[in-house]
Design a protein around this motif. Structure first.
Motif, short mmCIF file in Angstrom:
data_model
loop_
_atom_site.label_atom_id
_atom_site.label_comp_id
_atom_site.label_asym_id
_atom_site.label_seq_id
_atom_site.Cartn_x
_atom_site.Cartn_y
_atom_site.Cartn_z
N GLY A 97 43.87 4.33 -19.60
CA GLY A 97 42.49 4.15 -20.04
C GLY A 97 42.02 2.71 -20.07
N ARG A 154 40.63 0.68 -17.75
CA ARG A 154 39.30 0.38 -17.18
C ARG A 154 38.18 0.82 -18.12
NH1 ARG A 154 39.60 1.31 -10.64
NH2 ARG A 154 41.26 -0.21 -10.30
N LYS A 155 38.36 1.97 -18.74
CA LYS A 155 37.35 2.45 -19.68
C LYS A 155 37.28 1.52 -20.89
CE LYS A 155 36.08 6.40 -22.53
NZ LYS A 155 36.49 7.70 -23.07
N HIS A 156 38.44 1.11 -21.37
CA HIS A 156 38.51 0.21 -22.53
C HIS A 156 37.82 -1.12 -22.20
CE1 HIS A 156 39.96 -1.57 -26.20
NE2 HIS A 156 40.69 -2.47 -25.55
N ALA A 190 35.47 -1.65 -19.99
CA ALA A 190 34.03 -1.41 -19.89
C ALA A 190 33.41 -1.34 -21.28
CB ALA A 190 33.77 -0.12 -19.12
N GLU A 191 34.10 -0.68 -22.22
CA GLU A 191 33.59 -0.56 -23.59
C GLU A 191 33.52 -1.92 -24.29
OE1 GLU A 191 36.32 2.22 -25.27
OE2 GLU A 191 35.26 3.98 -24.48
#
Length: 199
Positions: free
Chosen positions: A150, A152-154, A156-157
């Motif tokens: 996760g 990339r999602k982290h 982005a967040e």
């Protein structure tokens, strides 16, 4: 919740007598104390007998003893009082001459790598690669911190939290001073650290 830094006040004394004193709280800080609570929780950050002597010899830290619980703290004091040295030792970047620094029972000086995944650190000045985009650099730093699943999602967040998602593809060398500071905050927030420190 992120447990933020150390508010330590350095008494205004001659440099050879300066010492550190803990001051919890800060602007807008409110703490509720339960009078029925039997025993307070153990300190998250414990420092005992911390000494750092540089060649010369120059004593930067002289037997610092601190216990810091959850909450917001800041580091205050005159130049030369040992603030930078203390922060570097807490971050595991500088080995003390003697003493002990524990983060939730883990010895930072003996096992710094065990602490880094739980620590966010924003120094006053930090280096970055000017020809790398904000997203790529943050992703790289996240990988170094051991964030895998996760990631990339982290990333982005985190970029969204510091209001840099709109410039994530821009090279860091084009960022203004304020944007670089926000990027510094972003890298300190990677991995949702238990302890967040800003120098």
């Amino acid at each position: 919740p992120v447990r933020v830094g150390v508010q330590v006040a350095v008494q205004a004394q001659p440099p050879d007598r300066a010492h550190l004193e803990i001051r919890p709280g800060g602007v807008g800080s409110k703490r509720k104390v339960n009078p029925h609570s039997p025993v307070p929780a153990p300190a998250m950050l414990q420092i005992q007998g911390l000494v750092k002597v540089y060649p010369g010899p120059v004593s930067a830290l002289k037997g610092v003893d601190l216990q810091v619980g959850e909450g917001m703290f800041g580091l205050l004091g005159p130049n030369g009082a040992g603030k930078s040295t203390l922060m570097k030792v807490i971050a595991g970047l500088l080995e003390p001459t003697s003493g002990e620094v524990l983060l939730d029972g883990i010895d930072i000086t003996a096992k710094p790598a065990k602490v880094w995944e739980r620590l966010g650190y924003l120094p006053q000045d930090f280096g970055f690669y000017p020809n790398v985009t904000a997203r790529a650099m943050l992703d790289y730093l996240a990988a170094l911190k051991g964030i895998g699943r996760g990631r990339r999602k982290h990333v982005a967040e985190i970029l969204e939290r510091v209001n840099l998602s709109g410039v994530a593809r821009r090279k860091l060398g084009t960022f203004s001073g304020g944007m670089r500071q926000r990027f510094g905050i972003a890298q300190a927030l990677l991995g949702s650290p238990d302890l967040l420190k800003k120098k």
